[in-house]
Design an enzyme around this catalytic site. Structure first.
Site, PDB file in Angstrom:
ATOM      1  N   CYS A 188      -2.934   7.980   7.514  1.00 15.23           N
ATOM      2  CA  CYS A 188      -3.497   6.627   7.509  1.00 15.23           C
ATOM      3  C   CYS A 188      -2.508   5.652   8.159  1.00 15.23           C
ATOM      4  CB  CYS A 188      -3.776   6.158   6.083  1.00 15.23           C
ATOM      5  SG  CYS A 188      -5.003   7.144   5.204  1.00 15.23           S
TER       6      CYS A 188
ATOM      7  N   THR B 176       0.850  -1.180   0.000  1.00 21.03           N
ATOM      8  CA  THR B 176       0.000   0.000   0.000  1.00 21.03           C
ATOM      9  C   THR B 176       0.887   1.232   0.000  1.00 21.03           C
ATOM     10  OG1 THR B 176      -2.001   1.017   0.903  1.00 21.03           O
ATOM     11  CG2 THR B 176      -0.370   0.288   2.512  1.00 21.03           C
TER      12      THR B 176
ATOM     13  N   HIS C 113      -5.492  -0.736   4.984  1.00 18.37           N
ATOM     14  CA  HIS C 113      -5.089   0.676   4.874  1.00 18.37           C
ATOM     15  C   HIS C 113      -6.191   1.480   5.564  1.00 18.37           C
ATOM     16  CE1 HIS C 113      -3.150   3.984   2.267  1.00 18.37           C
ATOM     17  NE2 HIS C 113      -4.001   4.587   3.084  1.00 18.37           N
TER      18      HIS C 113
END
Length: 161
Positions: free
Chosen positions: A28, A22, A45
């Site tokens: 995040c 990711t 994520h």
């Protein structure tokens, strides 16, 4: 070897020789789970701490720590993992806009990290590595073959945990 890309508010599971990746982890948090015995990896994520922040309409399970982590564990179990064997590694949760002050609503990164840790604690999953905070974005890649998490941080290079 396949690289399975996990987008924002997304999650997925991989078995060897695949890898999970990711990008764009700012505030995040990338949550990576691994069952060493069965060599099953999972990645989420996470964008926000809790699903109570969801607007009306359909809930995106992978977006929130309190829904993404239990769902990821469930997907891993369906793939053959056993919860008692799963450990976690987390990365991200940066405070990307430090100039905005100490308002709790602007502490998205730290709040995401706290929520992910709580969800993992609630699931009785131990965190064995962590690279969180700071003010730089990250890209992470998990190798399902050996459980190594590679973390690329802007202006700081690459490390493995």
């Amino acid at each position: 070897m396949e690289i399975i890309k996990i987008g924002m508010a997304d999650l997925g599971v991989a078995k060897p020789p695949s890898k999970l990746r990711t990008t764009g982890l700012g505030s995040c948090v990338g949550v990576v789970l691994y069952d060493q015995t069965h060599k099953i990896a999972g990645m989420a994520h996470v964008m926000l701490p809790e699903s109570s922040l969801a607007k009306s309409g359909e809930l995106t399970i992978g977006k929130y720590a309190d829904t993404a982590i239990p769902h990821l564990i469930n997907l891993m179990e369906k793939a053959g993992a056993q919860t008692r064997n799963i450990v976690a590694k987390i990365a991200g949760g940066a405070q990307m806009f430090a100039f905005l002050g100490n308002s709790d609503t602007m502490r998205i990164g730290p709040r995401n990290v706290e929520a992910c840790k709580q969800a993992l604690k609630d699931a009785h999953i131990k965190i064995v590595a962590e690279d969180t905070g700071g003010n730089c974005g990250r890209t992470i890649e998990m190798d399902a073959t050996n459980g190594v998490l590679q973390i690329r941080t802007v202006n700081q290079g690459v490390k493995e945990v």
